[in-house]
Every structure is written in C-alpha cells, then in structure tokens.
Write a protein that holds these residues in place. Structure first.
Motif, PDB file in Angstrom:
ATOM      1  N   VAL A  93       0.661  -1.520  -0.195  1.00  0.00           N
ATOM      2  CA  VAL A  93      -0.014  -0.088  -0.119  1.00  0.00           C
ATOM      3  C   VAL A  93       1.010   1.067  -0.129  1.00  0.00           C
ATOM      4  CG1 VAL A  93      -1.913   1.248   1.361  1.00  0.00           C
ATOM      5  CG2 VAL A  93      -2.360  -1.456   1.105  1.00  0.00           C
ATOM      6  N   GLN A  94       2.193   1.196   0.679  1.00  0.00           N
ATOM      7  CA  GLN A  94       2.646   2.579   0.820  1.00  0.00           C
ATOM      8  C   GLN A  94       3.431   2.948  -0.716  1.00  0.00           C
ATOM      9  OE1 GLN A  94       3.841   4.347   3.821  1.00  0.00           O
ATOM     10  NE2 GLN A  94       5.580   5.297   3.183  1.00  0.00           N
ATOM     11  N   GLY A  95       3.739   2.395  -1.319  1.00  0.00           N
ATOM     12  CA  GLY A  95       3.947   1.654  -2.380  1.00  0.00           C
ATOM     13  C   GLY A  95       3.009   2.061  -3.579  1.00  0.00           C
ATOM     14  N   TYR A  96       1.368   1.036  -4.034  1.00  0.00           N
ATOM     15  CA  TYR A  96       0.954   1.961  -4.760  1.00  0.00           C
ATOM     16  C   TYR A  96      -0.250   2.993  -4.888  1.00  0.00           C
ATOM     17  CZ  TYR A  96       3.469  -1.347  -6.722  1.00  0.00           C
ATOM     18  OH  TYR A  96       4.640  -3.249  -6.954  1.00  0.00           O
ATOM     19  N   MET A  97      -0.543   2.786  -3.452  1.00  0.00           N
ATOM     20  CA  MET A  97      -1.891   3.479  -2.725  1.00  0.00           C
ATOM     21  C   MET A  97      -1.329   5.553  -2.268  1.00  0.00           C
ATOM     22  SD  MET A  97      -4.417   1.781  -4.421  1.00  0.00           S
ATOM     23  CE  MET A  97      -5.494   1.845  -3.376  1.00  0.00           C
ATOM     24  N   PRO A  98      -2.248   6.244  -3.055  1.00  0.00           N
ATOM     25  CA  PRO A  98      -2.695   7.606  -2.279  1.00  0.00           C
ATOM     26  C   PRO A  98      -3.463   6.959  -0.954  1.00  0.00           C
ATOM     27  CG  PRO A  98      -4.175   6.731  -4.477  1.00  0.00           C
ATOM     28  CD  PRO A  98      -3.980   6.334  -4.028  1.00  0.00           C
ATOM     29  N   PRO A  99      -3.064   8.163  -0.007  1.00  0.00           N
ATOM     30  CA  PRO A  99      -2.321   9.437   0.127  1.00  0.00           C
ATOM     31  C   PRO A  99      -0.914   8.839   0.093  1.00  0.00           C
ATOM     32  CG  PRO A  99      -3.460   9.502   1.782  1.00  0.00           C
ATOM     33  CD  PRO A  99      -3.617   8.041   1.328  1.00  0.00           C
ATOM     34  N   HIS A 100      -0.634   8.040   0.246  1.00  0.00           N
ATOM     35  CA  HIS A 100       1.022   7.748   0.792  1.00  0.00           C
ATOM     36  C   HIS A 100       2.143   9.251   0.201  1.00  0.00           C
ATOM     37  CE1 HIS A 100       0.141   5.163   3.658  1.00  0.00           C
ATOM     38  NE2 HIS A 100      -0.013   4.024   3.068  1.00  0.00           N
ATOM     39  N   PRO A 101       3.616   9.044   0.945  1.00  0.00           N
ATOM     40  CA  PRO A 101       4.141  10.966  -0.110  1.00  0.00           C
ATOM     41  C   PRO A 101       4.941  10.516  -1.325  1.00  0.00           C
ATOM     42  CG  PRO A 101       4.634  10.656   2.600  1.00  0.00           C
ATOM     43  CD  PRO A 101       3.666   9.149   1.843  1.00  0.00           C
ATOM     44  N   GLY A 102       5.636   9.422  -1.131  1.00  0.00           N
ATOM     45  CA  GLY A 102       5.952   9.174  -3.125  1.00  0.00           C
ATOM     46  C   GLY A 102       4.923   8.730  -3.678  1.00  0.00           C
ATOM     47  N   THR A 103       3.973   8.495  -3.702  1.00  0.00           N
ATOM     48  CA  THR A 103       2.735   7.801  -4.765  1.00  0.00           C
ATOM     49  C   THR A 103       2.538   8.875  -4.842  1.00  0.00           C
ATOM     50  OG1 THR A 103       2.274   5.648  -3.665  1.00  0.00           O
ATOM     51  CG2 THR A 103       0.648   6.476  -4.880  1.00  0.00           C
ATOM     52  N   MET A 104       1.385  10.405  -4.198  1.00  0.00           N
ATOM     53  CA  MET A 104       0.907  11.845  -4.484  1.00  0.00           C
ATOM     54  C   MET A 104       2.256  12.235  -5.305  1.00  0.00           C
ATOM     55  SD  MET A 104      -1.880  11.410  -3.225  1.00  0.00           S
ATOM     56  CE  MET A 104      -1.712  12.492  -3.804  1.00  0.00           C
ATOM     57  N   PHE A 105       3.559  12.530  -4.945  1.00  0.00           N
ATOM     58  CA  PHE A 105       4.752  13.078  -5.129  1.00  0.00           C
ATOM     59  C   PHE A 105       4.461  12.254  -7.101  1.00  0.00           C
ATOM     60  CE2 PHE A 105       8.797  13.798  -7.652  1.00  0.00           C
ATOM     61  CZ  PHE A 105       8.831  15.176  -7.185  1.00  0.00           C
ATOM     62  N   ALA A 106       4.747  11.546  -7.522  1.00  0.00           N
ATOM     63  CA  ALA A 106       4.574  10.377  -8.795  1.00  0.00           C
ATOM     64  C   ALA A 106       3.336  11.047  -8.713  1.00  0.00           C
ATOM     65  CB  ALA A 106       4.822   9.450  -8.561  1.00  0.00           C
ATOM     66  N   LEU A 107       2.429  10.792  -8.508  1.00  0.00           N
ATOM     67  CA  LEU A 107       1.141  11.449  -8.736  1.00  0.00           C
ATOM     68  C   LEU A 107       0.814  13.125  -9.961  1.00  0.00           C
ATOM     69  CD1 LEU A 107      -2.498  10.561  -7.782  1.00  0.00           C
ATOM     70  CD2 LEU A 107      -2.297  13.224  -7.998  1.00  0.00           C
ATOM     71  N   ALA A 108       1.736  14.413  -9.013  1.00  0.00           N
ATOM     72  CA  ALA A 108       1.493  14.909  -9.158  1.00  0.00           C
ATOM     73  C   ALA A 108       2.541  15.748 -10.047  1.00  0.00           C
ATOM     74  CB  ALA A 108       1.952  16.151  -8.613  1.00  0.00           C
ATOM     75  N   ALA A 109       3.351  14.764 -10.588  1.00  0.00           N
ATOM     76  CA  ALA A 109       4.621  14.737 -12.001  1.00  0.00           C
ATOM     77  C   ALA A 109       4.243  14.026 -12.898  1.00  0.00           C
ATOM     78  CB  ALA A 109       5.739  14.472 -10.627  1.00  0.00           C
ATOM     79  N   TYR A 110       3.940  12.995 -12.788  1.00  0.00           N
ATOM     80  CA  TYR A 110       2.976  12.155 -14.456  1.00  0.00           C
ATOM     81  C   TYR A 110       1.712  13.172 -14.336  1.00  0.00           C
ATOM     82  CZ  TYR A 110       6.264   9.182 -13.899  1.00  0.00           C
ATOM     83  OH  TYR A 110       7.924   8.438 -12.939  1.00  0.00           O
ATOM     84  N   HIS A 111       1.103  13.624 -13.292  1.00  0.00           N
ATOM     85  CA  HIS A 111      -0.244  14.101 -13.919  1.00  0.00           C
ATOM     86  C   HIS A 111      -1.392  12.956 -13.705  1.00  0.00           C
ATOM     87  CE1 HIS A 111       1.407  18.683 -14.504  1.00  0.00           C
ATOM     88  NE2 HIS A 111       2.368  18.094 -15.022  1.00  0.00           N
ATOM     89  N   ALA A 112      -1.178  12.437 -13.383  1.00  0.00           N
ATOM     90  CA  ALA A 112      -2.147  11.193 -13.453  1.00  0.00           C
ATOM     91  C   ALA A 112      -3.441  11.255 -12.526  1.00  0.00           C
ATOM     92  CB  ALA A 112      -1.678   9.843 -12.659  1.00  0.00           C
ATOM     93  N   ASP A 113      -4.663  10.143 -12.554  1.00  0.00           N
ATOM     94  CA  ASP A 113      -5.530  11.606 -11.999  1.00  0.00           C
ATOM     95  C   ASP A 113      -5.939  10.455 -11.242  1.00  0.00           C
ATOM     96  OD1 ASP A 113      -8.912  11.542 -12.925  1.00  0.00           O
ATOM     97  OD2 ASP A 113      -8.787   9.336 -12.055  1.00  0.00           O
TER      98      ASP A 113
END
Length: 448
Positions: free
Chosen positions: A154-174
């Motif tokens: 869950v830490q690696g794949y699901m929001p709202p964990h920090p790394g996931t949220m950073f990558a979500l913003a960087a890649y402009h994911a939904d």
C-alpha cells in the motif's frame, strides 16, 4: 546541450545525492538541495535562475501534496489512538478463522495501510501479530510477514502516501483512476508477497526464528468495549477513497456542468476528500469515543511534527526535478530514450530500483525518479500516467536493502538475524517490486 553531457550531468547529480546521504550522512533535503544547485551551475544556468528554478519546483510539488499528506496523517493518528486498527484486526481474524490467519493479516495490512505510513502501521499491527500468534499457537512469522508485506504494498502503490502523491503530481495522473488501478495491482501483489511467500519461507527458516521476540513481547489487548465499531471504523478509513473515486467517476456520468457533478468533483479532490475524512474521524474515532476536543486537537497537532523532514525532502525532490527540466537535461535524456525506444515503464522502474538500492529510502527513490522521467512523457509513448506512478512505486520498494530503516525495524521487532531478514523482508520487497512491474506491463498491454 549534447546527449552525452546531459547523461553525464544527470548521473553525477544522482551520485552526489547518494554520496551525501550514504557517506556523509547528510540530511536528504540538504543532499538534494546541494545536488540541485551543483547541477544547475554545471549545466550553465545563471545563478539567479538556479535558485528560482529550485524554489518553483519545490513550491509546486508541496502546493499539490503537502496538505494531502498532513490530512492523511491526522486520519491515521485518529485510527491509532482510538484503537480502530485493533478493531479491524480482531474482526477480520475472527471472520477468517485459524486456518486463514495469514490471509486475514494481509487484509488487515491493506486496510490499515490506507491511512497510515508504513512505520506507524508496523508499530500498530506487529503487536497484534504477537498477540494472535500467542493465542492461536501459530508461528509468529506466519502472521507477521503477510501484514508487513501488505503495508509495504500500500505504501508503494496507493495514495495518499508521500511517494505516490509526488509521482501522481509529477506524471499528472488522475487520482480516482490511480486508486482503482492501484487496488487492481495491490491485491495480487500482496497475495504473492504475503501469504504465498510466508507459507513457502517460514517452514524453511529455523523453528525458533522470531520465537524469542514472541516470548518477550507480552501486551494486554484492549478490551473490545473500549474499541470503536468495525463498521464505523471501516467507513472512516475508506471515506476519502470513496470520495476520490466518485469525483473521478463524474467524467462518465453525463453532463459535467450539472450541480451534482460539480459537487462530487469538489468533494473528490484529494485535499477536500481527506479534509472531510479527517473531520469525520475526529467525530467517529475521537469525540464519539469519549475524547475531549482538547485531546483531539492535541493528537492532530502532535502527528504533524514528524512530517517536517519528510515534506522538506519531498519539496527538494521537486526542486531537483525542476533543475533537470529547466537546464535542458531532461529534454536531452528524453530524446535519447525515445530514440532508443526504451519503454517508459521499464525506464522508471529501473531508475527507481537503482535509487532505492543506493539511498535506501523508497520516498527519495520515487520522488527523484519521477522528477527525471516525468518530462520524458511529454514526448509521448502512449503510457498511462497512472501506470507510470505504479511502475515507479514498484521500483522504489525493490530489494529492501540494509540502508533502509525498514530493514532494521523488521529485524529488531521480529527478533531475526540479518540473514533471516534478508530471506524474509528483502525477498518480500523484491517480490513486490517485480510483481508490480509485471502487473503494470500486463495492464498496459491490455490498454488500461
């Protein structure tokens, strides 16, 4: 800038980050800041531009995810202090029965991990694993390894964990699409790295592995009457996910201008959804359980202190990525990757895995990789941004190296030797990373 020079500068910058963190034991924020400044100067950027580029990158990232991480931390804190995690564990274990305890612990880890960071979830749930193992006569590792694997997934794949949220913003994911794709990847990966691997490795370890820790760890379980109800606890944990999914689903529900669609999109924004869920937790897991308003305020303020270092590190990762983009280095690397036809998922996964092995921190690995790879997506390879987040996360949890604090946390808590920790935790992390990449490639091949 030539491709060769761009690659050389990027590699040197990453090496500087690794050296400063690993050899000089410098704080990751300072390491990323120094590397960013040196990178900008080496690329020929004016001094003023070097600073403003870092500031804008850090500010943009923190503006998008700082409040999400803070609100998620408040929700997790209320789950911890109310005993909500205990209630989920007791209910799931009672429903599963003694023959499926490993599966039950996996489900518990997935549910609790949605709202808390790995370290917090581990501290909450491992004592429950000790208690369950003692009451049922089950080997400790049989129940502890699946919950550990699930928390890491869950830490690696699901929001709202920090790394996931950073990558979500960087890649402009939904966000909504990332949640359901993340769940689609997380469940089979957790099954493979949790119950399946635990059933394989535990009989092959010494019979006394973890036994001493189990004997020493004696805690009195909280009385059932002191815990919140299972239904209300589960509802509180899942509330932000449901809101974010609903907001994303409005794209397929007819008129986008309808008032209900506008409201759902507003409530489904990660900031708004988590704010509503945090407020809900103050009532369901706080005031309703007899806590005073002063106590709720104290807990919600107390949990924010440890976030300072994490948020600074994430902001520095954003600044590092901005230096790469503004200096033209990312564009040169992008052209090379496109010309070489390197699949972006493979590139992101490999870079994240290398950073994980080098610096230990999955969050640093994920944020640094996203900063490097995100500009390449502008050149287009038809890759889903959500799968890019998941692929980066898969690489960032690889190896479970000894320079990762989680390695020693697992070793000390479960009373394992270094060799036994490598055979359990490190292999589990590697399974999570490899299986996650395979799942992302399959989903990409299916057009998702």
């Amino acid at each position: 800038m030539s491709v060769g020079m761009a690659l050389l500068l990027a590699v040197m910058a990453i090496c500087i980050v690794v050296f400063l963190i690993e050899r000089t034991k410098l704080n990751p924020f300072l390491a990323l800041f120094i590397a960013s400044m040196l990178l900008g100067f080496a690329a020929g950027m004016p001094a003023a531009k070097v600073v403003t580029s870092f500031e804008s990158g850090a500010g943009q990232v923190l503006g998008q995810i700082a409040s999400v991480i803070a609100l998620g931390t408040m929700l997790g804190k209320m789950l911890e202090v109310s005993g909500g995690a205990d209630r989920i564990a007791m209910t799931v274990v009672s429903l599963a029965g003694p023959k499926r305890l490993d599966w039950a612990m996996m489900v518990i880890g997935l549910l609790v991990g949605l709202s808390v960071f790995f370290t917090v979830g581990f501290v909450i749930l491992v004592p429950l694993a000790f208690s369950i193992a003692r009451r049922t006569g089950t080997p400790l590792l049989h129940v502890a390894l699946p919950v550990t694997a699930a928390l890491s997934v869950v830490q690696g794949y699901m929001p709202p964990h920090p790394g996931t949220m950073f990558a979500l913003a960087a890649y402009h994911a939904d966000t909504g699409r990332l949640i359901w794709l993340g769940a689609l990847v997380s469940v089979p990966v957790a099954i493979l790295s949790g119950p399946f691997y635990a059933r394989f490795i535990v009989p092959r370890l010494p019979s006394d592995a973890g036994a001493q820790a189990a004997r020493q760890h004696v805690t009195a379980p909280r009385a059932s009457g002191d815990l919140p109800g299972f239904g209300i606890t589960l509802f509180t944990i899942l509330a932000p996910m449901v809101l974010m999914l609903a907001g994303s689903a409005t794209r397929f529900m007819g008129s986008q201008a309808a008032w209900w669609a506008v409201m759902l999109r507003f409530a489904g924004d990660p900031n708004v959804g988590l704010a509503l869920a945090a407020l809900l937790s103050f009532w369901t897991l706080g005031l309703r359980r007899g806590l005073t308003r002063e106590q709720v305020l104290g807990y919600s303020s107390e949990c924010l202190g440890p976030l300072a270092g994490l948020l600074l590190m994430i902001g520095a990762g954003g600044g590092f990525g901005a230096e790469l983009m503004d200096s033209g280095i990312s564009d040169a690397i992008a052209r090379t990757a496109v010309d070489m036809h390197v699949p972006l998922l493979i590139l992101a996964w490999g870079l994240a895995a290398g950073m994980r092995l080098a610096v230990g921190s999955a969050t640093v690995a994920m944020s640094t990789t996203a900063g490097i790879v995100a500009p390449i997506m502008a050149h287009g390879q038809g890759v889903s941004p959500e799968l890019m987040v998941l692929g980066t996360g898969a690489g960032a949890v690889m190896f479970g190296p000894m320079n990762d604090s989680g390695f020693w946390q697992v070793r000390d808590a479960l009373g394992l030797s270094v060799a036994q920790t490598l055979r359990t935790w490190s292999v589990i992390e590697t399974l999570i990373g490899v299986a996650g990449l395979v799942m992302c490639l399959i989903l990409g091949w299916c057009g998702l």
